[in-house]
Design a protein around this motif. Sequence first.
Motif, PDB file in Angstrom:
ATOM      1  N   UNK A 134       4.521  -2.597 -12.601  1.00 21.06           N
ATOM      2  CA  UNK A 134       5.812  -2.462 -11.933  1.00 21.06           C
ATOM      3  C   UNK A 134       5.902  -1.243 -11.048  1.00 21.06           C
ATOM      4  N   UNK A 135       4.765  -0.728 -10.616  1.00 20.72           N
ATOM      5  CA  UNK A 135       4.712   0.532  -9.860  1.00 20.72           C
ATOM      6  C   UNK A 135       5.295   0.386  -8.461  1.00 20.72           C
ATOM      7  N   UNK A 136       5.741   1.529  -7.941  1.00 18.22           N
ATOM      8  CA  UNK A 136       6.224   1.615  -6.558  1.00 18.22           C
ATOM      9  C   UNK A 136       5.098   2.188  -5.689  1.00 18.22           C
ATOM     10  N   UNK A 137       4.733   1.416  -4.673  1.00 14.87           N
ATOM     11  CA  UNK A 137       3.641   1.803  -3.774  1.00 14.87           C
ATOM     12  C   UNK A 137       4.200   2.171  -2.400  1.00 14.87           C
ATOM     13  N   UNK A 138       3.790   3.302  -1.894  1.00 14.53           N
ATOM     14  CA  UNK A 138       4.072   3.631  -0.506  1.00 14.53           C
ATOM     15  C   UNK A 138       2.950   3.123   0.372  1.00 14.53           C
ATOM     16  N   UNK A 139       3.279   2.336   1.393  1.00 17.37           N
ATOM     17  CA  UNK A 139       2.275   1.847   2.344  1.00 17.37           C
ATOM     18  C   UNK A 139       2.711   2.206   3.758  1.00 17.37           C
ATOM     19  N   UNK A 140       1.765   2.673   4.554  1.00 17.17           N
ATOM     20  CA  UNK A 140       2.037   2.918   5.966  1.00 17.17           C
ATOM     21  C   UNK A 140       2.010   1.570   6.671  1.00 17.17           C
ATOM     22  N   UNK A 141       3.168   1.075   7.068  1.00 20.59           N
ATOM     23  CA  UNK A 141       3.262  -0.276   7.603  1.00 20.59           C
ATOM     24  C   UNK A 141       2.556  -0.441   8.934  1.00 20.59           C
TER      25      UNK A 141
ATOM     26  N   UNK B 211      -0.285  -5.461   0.903  1.00 23.14           N
ATOM     27  CA  UNK B 211       1.111  -5.761   0.558  1.00 23.14           C
ATOM     28  C   UNK B 211       1.196  -7.042  -0.270  1.00 23.14           C
ATOM     29  N   UNK B 212       0.451  -8.069   0.147  1.00 24.47           N
ATOM     30  CA  UNK B 212       0.479  -9.343  -0.570  1.00 24.47           C
ATOM     31  C   UNK B 212       0.100  -9.157  -2.036  1.00 24.47           C
ATOM     32  N   UNK B 213      -0.986  -8.422  -2.264  1.00 27.33           N
ATOM     33  CA  UNK B 213      -1.477  -8.262  -3.634  1.00 27.33           C
ATOM     34  C   UNK B 213      -0.485  -7.480  -4.480  1.00 27.33           C
ATOM     35  N   UNK B 214       0.085  -6.434  -3.917  1.00 26.10           N
ATOM     36  CA  UNK B 214       1.057  -5.628  -4.670  1.00 26.10           C
ATOM     37  C   UNK B 214       2.266  -6.481  -5.056  1.00 26.10           C
ATOM     38  N   UNK B 215       2.838  -7.155  -4.074  1.00 28.55           N
ATOM     39  CA  UNK B 215       4.061  -7.925  -4.354  1.00 28.55           C
ATOM     40  C   UNK B 215       3.786  -9.141  -5.218  1.00 28.55           C
ATOM     41  N   UNK B 216       2.630  -9.779  -5.052  1.00 30.21           N
ATOM     42  CA  UNK B 216       2.299 -10.948  -5.870  1.00 30.21           C
ATOM     43  C   UNK B 216       2.100 -10.585  -7.339  1.00 30.21           C
ATOM     44  N   UNK B 217       1.841  -9.306  -7.607  1.00 29.99           N
ATOM     45  CA  UNK B 217       1.592  -8.870  -8.980  1.00 29.99           C
ATOM     46  C   UNK B 217       2.717  -8.007  -9.542  1.00 29.99           C
ATOM     47  N   UNK B 218       3.893  -8.072  -8.925  1.00 29.09           N
ATOM     48  CA  UNK B 218       5.069  -7.424  -9.499  1.00 29.09           C
ATOM     49  C   UNK B 218       5.339  -6.009  -9.069  1.00 29.09           C
ATOM     50  N   UNK B 219       4.540  -5.481  -8.157  1.00 28.56           N
ATOM     51  CA  UNK B 219       4.789  -4.137  -7.654  1.00 28.56           C
ATOM     52  C   UNK B 219       5.790  -4.154  -6.509  1.00 28.56           C
ATOM     53  N   UNK B 220       6.235  -2.970  -6.136  1.00 32.74           N
ATOM     54  CA  UNK B 220       7.197  -2.816  -5.043  1.00 32.74           C
ATOM     55  C   UNK B 220       6.548  -2.015  -3.927  1.00 32.74           C
ATOM     56  N   UNK B 221       6.699  -2.487  -2.687  1.00 34.82           N
ATOM     57  CA  UNK B 221       6.161  -1.796  -1.523  1.00 34.82           C
ATOM     58  C   UNK B 221       7.297  -1.073  -0.806  1.00 34.82           C
ATOM     59  N   UNK B 222       7.063   0.213  -0.538  1.00 35.96           N
ATOM     60  CA  UNK B 222       8.025   1.055   0.166  1.00 35.96           C
ATOM     61  C   UNK B 222       7.346   1.597   1.422  1.00 35.96           C
ATOM     62  N   UNK B 223       8.055   1.539   2.560  1.00 36.95           N
ATOM     63  CA  UNK B 223       7.495   2.099   3.791  1.00 36.95           C
ATOM     64  C   UNK B 223       7.278   3.594   3.620  1.00 36.95           C
ATOM     65  N   UNK B 224       6.063   4.056   3.899  1.00 36.23           N
ATOM     66  CA  UNK B 224       5.693   5.453   3.630  1.00 36.23           C
ATOM     67  C   UNK B 224       4.544   5.823   4.554  1.00 36.23           C
TER      68      UNK B 224
ATOM     69  N   UNK C 242      -0.007   5.469  -3.464  1.00 39.27           N
ATOM     70  CA  UNK C 242      -0.159   5.030  -2.084  1.00 39.27           C
ATOM     71  C   UNK C 242      -1.619   4.682  -1.861  1.00 39.27           C
ATOM     72  N   UNK C 243      -1.870   3.915  -0.837  1.00 40.48           N
ATOM     73  CA  UNK C 243      -3.241   3.563  -0.456  1.00 40.48           C
ATOM     74  C   UNK C 243      -3.525   4.204   0.893  1.00 40.48           C
ATOM     75  N   UNK C 244      -4.520   5.076   0.927  1.00 41.51           N
ATOM     76  CA  UNK C 244      -4.984   5.621   2.205  1.00 41.51           C
ATOM     77  C   UNK C 244      -5.980   4.619   2.780  1.00 41.51           C
TER      78      UNK C 244
ATOM     79  N   UNK D 277      -4.620  -7.352  10.058  1.00 43.01           N
ATOM     80  CA  UNK D 277      -3.311  -7.116  10.676  1.00 43.01           C
ATOM     81  C   UNK D 277      -2.479  -6.248   9.750  1.00 43.01           C
ATOM     82  N   UNK D 278      -1.750  -5.315  10.332  1.00 50.42           N
ATOM     83  CA  UNK D 278      -0.917  -4.429   9.525  1.00 50.42           C
ATOM     84  C   UNK D 278       0.317  -5.161   9.013  1.00 50.42           C
ATOM     85  N   UNK D 279       0.970  -4.522   8.065  1.00 52.01           N
ATOM     86  CA  UNK D 279       2.224  -5.065   7.529  1.00 52.01           C
ATOM     87  C   UNK D 279       3.229  -5.272   8.658  1.00 52.01           C
ATOM     88  N   UNK D 280       3.354  -4.293   9.544  1.00 50.96           N
ATOM     89  CA  UNK D 280       4.320  -4.389  10.646  1.00 50.96           C
ATOM     90  C   UNK D 280       3.947  -5.499  11.616  1.00 50.96           C
TER      91      UNK D 280
END
Length: 608
Positions: A275-282, A290-303, A198-200, A125-128
Amino acid sequence: MFQSFKTISNPAQAAPRIARIRELMAEEGLDALLIPRADQHQGEYVAPCSERLAWATGFTGSAGAAVILADRAVLFVDGRYTVQAHEQTDPALFTIESLVDNPPREWVKTNLKKGDRLGFDPWLHTVAEVRALEKSLEKIGATAVPLARNLVDAAWEDRPDEPTGRVIVHPLKYAGVAAEQKLDMLSGKLAAEGLDHTVLTDPASLAWTFNIRGSDVPHTPLALGFVFLSAEGKPKVFLDERKLDAEAKTHLVNLADLHAPAALLDELAKLARTGARFGLDENLAADRLRQVIEDNGGTVVAFADPAALPRAIKNETELAGTRAAHLRDGAALATFLAWLDRQEPGTLTEISVVEQLESTRAKVGEAMQMPLQEISFGTICGAGPNAALPHYRVNEKSNRTVNVNELLLVDSGAQYFDGTTDVTRTVAIGQPTDEMRKRFTLVLKGMIAISLLRFPEGTRGMDIDAFARQSLWRNGLDYNHGTGHGVGSYLSVHEGPQRIAKTGATKLMPGMILSNEPGYYKPGHYGIRIENLIVVSPAEPIEGGDLPMHSFETLTLAPIDRRLIEPSLLTEEERAWLNAYHRRVYQEISPLVDEETAKWLEQATAVI
């Protein structure tokens, strides 16, 4: 054979499978389980190991979902698949709901209760999607529970292995732009947005960016894998090395660090811990990322996937390739349609028609030294009432004889190294009724309206969709699907973000390939669709005009059945377009076919 007519549907097996899933639900303390028709990449076509919905329910359509509860089960499908869903599922087990009007995120509001726990696989399931599901459940006091294991996989004892289809390098003579240039452009997009990574997740973006093609899923030349792109530094590709021969491995290693798919989450967590900023296509990325990024201190940005738009805008090499592919495909279609016209009504079935078309495409491709690689989707071939199902797929159970005084709708496409095709023609078998001819002509008028259209820069697909429907609307008629979808370059036949539809919000830009396919469907009787592929092109300026304009170039070259056209309903402009189109079809295709087909084509493209 590129297409199998056997269905894996087996309603008799659904009961024990659902029973086993319910046992596993109880182990997890779940009141409900959501099973989507999806893989980790949210692709339209999935590998056999990802056909979880089909395995659990018997339903084999390309879109759907199921919710399993302790005492009942619900299958959600859209209007294309309502009949198929009833045929393929056990009514004692499943009720059918609309995936459009009452999707799972809405259905749960009135069918679950406070305290209920709904399990889902966050890889599917997607982030959205997860955000919308959680919002709905929160309103009733229920909970969405991300699962560490997929319960269908746990129940599926003979589940197929993950695919290891061969990966090939897509040569520059077809790609037009080197992978190094594409990677530089994408890294620049990340830097411009202030993002680190970002993750393609879309395998089409992996294929386009790195100029590779694969064979992991049906009909589309994709290699299933993921990419980490960074504003600075080398990208990381997560791909099973068993798919790579020496050439493909060397190609990828020169461009990226190559990792096994199993290392993806560890590598993602490692980057997130900086502490990286990740762009993810929601709308594309799995919520698990998203779970893994946020659980490990990263930031997810809609991209939005940064490869999607440049992939959609074909370069000159890709456009030259698709024109060549459509010439070749046009020769195959003319040969097939001429053959079809020589057959006696009642002697063919839908399956024999599909087999002949695939065989003809293969033979013509070999003769023209550009072999057919695959069909671009499962061929839609509907006779009589079956044609009234817009996305009907024939199988051995549904196979119908092509009878006299019926319409035959054939929607098909091909994958060649230099391009992807998709074309629909509706053909009269015997004598069509006046109603058939009138409604066919109304559909044709809509197709011509799009073909003739000039429109300002910045126009979106939703802004022009009504042009294809206006003649039908004037007669109280319509069709319940979009007018056009994007098409890839030896990639997916259904490519975003461009589309001509009421929901088509992307601006139409030069180089974008789309389908132009209005239709009309009379349930239980017949269906009509006429489809050409078109490409957005800069329009010639008009004296006195002050706006940059675009227009469409038609790519598809195949005759439109003149027996189904009522000339009195055409305007002079429409008649002129049709005659010019048919003249072009004859001039460009007749030198490529045998003498018998050329003679047939001359009659099929005669002036109206």
